[in-house]
Scaffold this motif. Structure first.
Motif, PDB file in Angstrom:
ATOM      1  N   SER A 103      -9.369   5.124   0.188  1.00 35.94           N
ATOM      2  CA  SER A 103     -10.423   5.551   1.101  1.00 35.94           C
ATOM      3  C   SER A 103     -11.499   6.289   0.327  1.00 35.94           C
ATOM      4  O   SER A 103     -11.266   6.767  -0.777  1.00 35.94           O
ATOM      5  CB  SER A 103      -9.857   6.463   2.172  1.00 35.94           C
ATOM      6  OG  SER A 103      -9.632   7.746   1.631  1.00 35.94           O
ATOM      7  N   HIS A 104     -12.688   6.378   0.923  1.00 37.64           N
ATOM      8  CA  HIS A 104     -13.822   6.940   0.193  1.00 37.64           C
ATOM      9  C   HIS A 104     -13.681   8.440  -0.035  1.00 37.64           C
ATOM     10  O   HIS A 104     -14.435   9.010  -0.809  1.00 37.64           O
ATOM     11  CB  HIS A 104     -15.130   6.641   0.931  1.00 37.64           C
ATOM     12  CG  HIS A 104     -15.212   7.305   2.270  1.00 37.64           C
ATOM     13  ND1 HIS A 104     -14.915   6.635   3.443  1.00 37.64           N
ATOM     14  CD2 HIS A 104     -15.547   8.555   2.630  1.00 37.64           C
ATOM     15  CE1 HIS A 104     -15.066   7.453   4.442  1.00 37.64           C
ATOM     16  NE2 HIS A 104     -15.442   8.627   3.995  1.00 37.64           N
ATOM     17  N   HIS A 152       0.832  -1.209   0.000  1.00 39.32           N
ATOM     18  CA  HIS A 152       0.000   0.000   0.000  1.00 39.32           C
ATOM     19  C   HIS A 152       0.851   1.236   0.000  1.00 39.32           C
ATOM     20  O   HIS A 152       1.054   1.856   1.048  1.00 39.32           O
ATOM     21  CB  HIS A 152      -0.931  -0.002   1.230  1.00 39.32           C
ATOM     22  CG  HIS A 152      -2.079  -0.905   1.064  1.00 39.32           C
ATOM     23  ND1 HIS A 152      -3.055  -0.713   0.104  1.00 39.32           N
ATOM     24  CD2 HIS A 152      -2.420  -2.026   1.724  1.00 39.32           C
ATOM     25  CE1 HIS A 152      -3.957  -1.672   0.188  1.00 39.32           C
ATOM     26  NE2 HIS A 152      -3.600  -2.501   1.167  1.00 39.32           N
ATOM     27  N   ARG A 203     -18.275   5.999  -3.481  1.00 41.15           N
ATOM     28  CA  ARG A 203     -17.642   5.150  -2.469  1.00 41.15           C
ATOM     29  C   ARG A 203     -17.323   3.777  -3.031  1.00 41.15           C
ATOM     30  O   ARG A 203     -16.301   3.170  -2.687  1.00 41.15           O
ATOM     31  CB  ARG A 203     -18.550   5.043  -1.248  1.00 41.15           C
ATOM     32  CG  ARG A 203     -18.524   6.308  -0.383  1.00 41.15           C
ATOM     33  CD  ARG A 203     -19.611   6.293   0.662  1.00 41.15           C
ATOM     34  NE  ARG A 203     -19.109   6.206   2.021  1.00 41.15           N
ATOM     35  CZ  ARG A 203     -19.028   7.213   2.874  1.00 41.15           C
ATOM     36  NH1 ARG A 203     -19.412   8.414   2.505  1.00 41.15           N
ATOM     37  NH2 ARG A 203     -18.576   7.034   4.093  1.00 41.15           N
ATOM     38  N   ARG A 227     -13.750   2.077  -3.243  1.00 32.83           N
ATOM     39  CA  ARG A 227     -13.548   0.762  -2.632  1.00 32.83           C
ATOM     40  C   ARG A 227     -12.837  -0.173  -3.608  1.00 32.83           C
ATOM     41  O   ARG A 227     -11.833  -0.792  -3.265  1.00 32.83           O
ATOM     42  CB  ARG A 227     -14.922   0.196  -2.252  1.00 32.83           C
ATOM     43  CG  ARG A 227     -14.981  -0.462  -0.899  1.00 32.83           C
ATOM     44  CD  ARG A 227     -16.422  -0.781  -0.546  1.00 32.83           C
ATOM     45  NE  ARG A 227     -17.199   0.397  -0.186  1.00 32.83           N
ATOM     46  CZ  ARG A 227     -18.442   0.647  -0.578  1.00 32.83           C
ATOM     47  NH1 ARG A 227     -19.077  -0.198  -1.381  1.00 32.83           N
ATOM     48  NH2 ARG A 227     -19.062   1.740  -0.185  1.00 32.83           N
TER      49      ARG A 227
END
Lengths: 221, 221
Positions: free
Chosen positions: B65-66, B26, B56, B60
């Motif tokens: 992140s949203h 990540h 969102r 995803r």
DNA sequence: CACATAAGTTTCTCCTGTAAACATGGAGGG
DNA sequence: CCCTCCATGTTTACAGGAGAAACTTATGTG
């Protein structure tokens, strides 16, 4: 408010009695909430042309709790489908009325019906958009499907009649029907989206475009 | 993934360096999130034909992140408009490629371009619907407006060319343009909604309907 | 008159869009 | 070479919507 079919009229009459007790400000039982919800939604649809439909907003303006609509509609889409169905009934009525019998030719009848459809779309853009959006899924609701098919049938009848009386060419009716429906619906959508005004299209684009199509369908070259 | 314009290609190249450090699972900085979000959204649009767009959900599936998308798009609609813009570019490309130079007549060119448009709609129903929905407001985004106008221009050019070479009747180009655009778009919408298959329309309704219109535009009666 | 039921209401959970505050890591200046 | 800024992430928070479940109230019927 007018009624567009017998079913809703019956509902209304049945509930006429309970409406008698509406002297209090907030009668627990509304009387004809289903009908009122539909009318409110139609009114809101007419007010904001591009309105994001919300069940809670409809309930709010109707003066009931946000869960009340669920006693009359399984979900939000069921109400939308009912609105679309009413839209098709009204559109059919508008087109039928436009085809005044003393018009000279079948071509004139066609032109009148087509223009009536486009005018309807321009005067009820929200409703018209809903009628042809995926929110009103015609594969689910047979009543909606029938209403749409019935309105489409007006056009079919006209084409067949015109072919019998020699106004229209002896092409397959299915081809003319698809072309006509696509043309009318396409013009309506373009008109709603304002794409027929500002660009390089002339002052009266709708009848002009319809004439182009009719030139391809009529025998009187 | 292919690139549809120079702007996004440049962005991608600039971020090529930061992408080098993607050995970790990540990396904090994604590298080319904007492009990836668009690609993911396009892929989802292609998968579910009638999908309720959700920022969102896009985030995803992209693995961020949203709130991350808001660093690249002011709001949900800005992403939708960008998707629509790409759609118009691709549609224009499809139509241009369909007009193969060795086709015999201008009429054949028209037919090919129209069918390419309708095929595009059938293969990308979600994207096509988005392109013509009110979610993609063309009055806001000049780039989207230009892309749509440019695609429409392909049709206009073809009509003007056909009129010069005597293929099309000397009617006002605006009328023919409105009729053609409405016809093609109307057929595409009907095809997407499956309203050209089950009803009383024939086996090959699209070319048949287009022929009806072309009979009204062409000189070769 | 009791009570089943239709038609309301409240409350709850899960979802969305969007704003604000916080974190991180790469790039450029001292 | 380190420090600091800023673009680009994340977390947290809030206002709303859809819909389910449990509760409440009239109403018509045995």
């Amino acid at each position: 408010m007018e009624y567009d079919d017998l079913a809703s009229m019956k509902v209304s009459c049945v509930n006429m009695v309970s409406r008698m007790s509406e002297t209090k400000d907030h009668p627990y039982h509304h009387g004809d909430l289903r009908r009122t919800l539909i009318d409110t939604a139609l009114a809101m649809l007419a007010a904001d042309q591009n309105w994001t439909f919300t069940l809670r907003e409809v309930a709010r303006r109707t003066g009931v709790s946000h869960a009340a609509p669920y006693k009359h509609f399984r979900d939000r889409e069921e109400l939308l489908r009912e609105l679309a169905r009413i839209g098709f009934v009204r559109l059919g009525k508008a087109m039928t009325e436009a085809m005044c019998p003393d018009l000279p030719s079948t071509r004139a009848h066609f032109m009148a019906a087509a223009q009536a459809c486009i005018e309807f779309a321009c005067q009820n853009p929200g409703l018209y958009r809903l009628m042809f959006s995926s929110d009103a899924d015609k594969t689910i609701d047979p009543q909606l499907h029938d209403a749409a098919k019935s309105t489409f049938g007006i056009l079919l009848d006209l084409l067949e009649r015109g072919q019998r009386d020699g106004s229209f060419r002896p092409v397959a009716v299915s081809a003319m029907a698809a072309a006509s429906w696509a043309q009318v619906h396409g013009l309506a959508m373009l008109a709603i989206n304002g794409q027929l005004l500002d660009e390089k299209v002339g002052p009266a684009p709708v009848p002009a475009a319809l004439d182009v199509l009719l030139d391809g369908m009529c025998c009187t070259d």
